[in-house]
Design an enzyme around this catalytic site. Sequence first.
Site, PDB file in Angstrom:
ATOM      1  N   GLU A 261       0.810  -1.232   0.000  1.00  0.00           N
ATOM      2  CA  GLU A 261       0.000   0.000   0.000  1.00  0.00           C
ATOM      3  C   GLU A 261       0.834   1.269   0.000  1.00  0.00           C
ATOM      4  O   GLU A 261       0.794   2.073   0.934  1.00  0.00           O
ATOM      5  CB  GLU A 261      -0.970   0.002   1.188  1.00  0.00           C
ATOM      6  CG  GLU A 261      -2.031  -1.062   1.082  1.00  0.00           C
ATOM      7  CD  GLU A 261      -3.121  -0.945   2.128  1.00  0.00           C
ATOM      8  OE1 GLU A 261      -3.033  -0.094   3.016  1.00  0.00           O
ATOM      9  OE2 GLU A 261      -4.090  -1.735   2.049  1.00  0.00           O
TER      10      GLU A 261
ATOM     11  N   GLU B 139      -5.272  -8.554   0.733  1.00  0.00           N
ATOM     12  CA  GLU B 139      -5.925  -8.189   1.995  1.00  0.00           C
ATOM     13  C   GLU B 139      -7.394  -7.928   1.738  1.00  0.00           C
ATOM     14  O   GLU B 139      -7.747  -7.348   0.713  1.00  0.00           O
ATOM     15  CB  GLU B 139      -5.332  -6.906   2.616  1.00  0.00           C
ATOM     16  CG  GLU B 139      -4.027  -7.086   3.329  1.00  0.00           C
ATOM     17  CD  GLU B 139      -3.516  -5.802   3.976  1.00  0.00           C
ATOM     18  OE1 GLU B 139      -4.328  -4.992   4.455  1.00  0.00           O
ATOM     19  OE2 GLU B 139      -2.285  -5.624   3.977  1.00  0.00           O
TER      20      GLU B 139
HETATM   21  C1  BGP Z   1      -4.214  -1.973   5.535  1.00  0.00           C
HETATM   22  C2  BGP Z   1      -2.828  -2.388   6.010  1.00  0.00           C
HETATM   23  C3  BGP Z   1      -2.830  -3.485   7.028  1.00  0.00           C
HETATM   24  C4  BGP Z   1      -3.945  -3.382   8.042  1.00  0.00           C
HETATM   25  C5  BGP Z   1      -5.293  -3.041   7.400  1.00  0.00           C
HETATM   26  C6  BGP Z   1      -6.380  -2.736   8.399  1.00  0.00           C
HETATM   27  O1  BGP Z   1      -4.159  -0.669   5.054  1.00  0.00           O
HETATM   28  O2  BGP Z   1      -2.053  -2.826   4.908  1.00  0.00           O
HETATM   29  O3  BGP Z   1      -1.553  -3.548   7.602  1.00  0.00           O
HETATM   30  O4  BGP Z   1      -3.612  -2.602   9.091  1.00  0.00           O
HETATM   31  O5  BGP Z   1      -5.180  -1.938   6.530  1.00  0.00           O
HETATM   32  O6  BGP Z   1      -6.228  -1.452   8.880  1.00  0.00           O
HETATM   33  P1  BGP Z   1      -6.583  -0.993  10.354  1.00  0.00           P
HETATM   34  O7  BGP Z   1      -5.720  -1.817  11.230  1.00  0.00           O
HETATM   35  O8  BGP Z   1      -6.259   0.447  10.392  1.00  0.00           O
HETATM   36  O9  BGP Z   1      -8.022  -1.252  10.532  1.00  0.00           O
END
Ligand code: BGP
Length: 489
Positions: free
Chosen positions: A170, A390
Amino acid sequence: MFYKKLDNFPKDFLWGASSAAYQIEGAANEDGKGPSIWDKYTHEKGNTYKDTNGDVAIDHYHHYKEDVELMAKMGLKAYRFSVAWSRIIPDGKGKVNPKGIEFYHNLIKDLRDHNIEPVLTMYHWDLPLNLQEKYQGWESRETIKAFRKYAQVLYREFGDEVKYWVTINEQNVFTSMGYRWGTHPPKKHDIKAMFLANHHVNIANALVVKDFHQMVPDGLIGPSFGYGPVYPKTCDPNDVLAALNAQDFNDNWWLDVYCRGKYPFFTKKQLTDLGIMPEVTAEDQKILEDPEAYPDYLGINYYHGGTVQQNRLEKQVDDQKDERKFNKVDPYLMQPKGDKAQNPEVPMFNNVENQYVDKTKWGWEIDPTGMRIALREIYEKYQLPIMITENGLGALDIVKDGKINDTYRINYLKDHVKAMKEAITDGVDLIGYCAWSFTDLLSWLNGYSKRYGFVYVDQNDNENGSLKRIPKASFSWYKQVIASDGNDE
Ligand code: BGP
């Protein structure tokens, strides 16, 4: 949905789950690991929810065998994890730390022994602190050099054992949050620095992809990009135009560079006019445009899309600083404020609410159809295989009688599995799905209460949990999905 019958998932589809080093490993100062920018950032008061940090996280560093055991029990086909750069090269650019190498060899071997395909991410945001302090991190070309060296160490060490590689996680999120919104390290509010750092990450990405093709000829490599489709608020042509602008600014700005070696013309023109376009030298252009530097597949992190309208906000943009802080408003929906050069998108489009979709407790839209749309858009444009690297639901899970009945998560994932099946039926070449996340873990800014895992971990915002692992109801559900090749969701 417009098909009576959907195609099956391919037999070799990679049913997986994800994690990231800083969010799970803990052992922040053990076995020669150097500090990263996140180690420093989370120890400065007020930067994260209840000042939570990854010193212990869920202590995967010491529990990895147990975690892999659980993956095997679930029948997981793939596991995406990231390597902590400062475990491998503690100061980012000098000596290699054999203990760090050993840890990942052990993890990968354990995965392989259980027939789980490792998907290795090289950079999930935890830049070695030394590179930040010495060179200003990604603002300097020294960091490109250091990243290339680090990547080559990984290729030499793990090239024979790992087929699927992710370069950068990202890039859109960490450059915006770190350099523009000031909510990630290095905590800056400078959009010009953001685009410069971003350009350097692009060069680093291209160079390491090219090296990979020489050093790991049998492997596959690509970035993991946080993609969101953009919807116009209405069919007013001006809103449609705003959506086109937003797609260029939010998505093409990164994906076109990865896959075509060129910044898209529209956004480039806007940034140039505002004096915030980074210098792209002839040498840079050559590096970016080299077909050997193009990815073999695209990793896509999908949470949701966004909705925009033509600019109506120019004068009245609210200050959302406080809300932003703990990511209640998610990173894709930040509404800019202040001077023009710092907020280039204001005249191009304004983010608005989407009345057709529900939201999570943290305000993230729930939009499985958006995933199908995303897959279609990306595949049509770039014609590369796609892996969802993800996707998942952040929720407050309650333990009752030693069990976690997370039906809301099952429903969320079910709808997204169906959207993938529809995309496959549409003709998209989708090779895998790594749900976020395998175990519960540290949310960068939201502590331990915003949970995503199939496996509950007894850790909390005071960081004194027992670290006990308990499979949730979604664990059994996903196990069944995998066992039926996705045909029984
Ligand atoms: C994405 C990241 C992850 C994870 C996910 C959920 O942007 O790549 O590492 O953190 O988001 O985000 P959050 O933990 O802020 O809910």
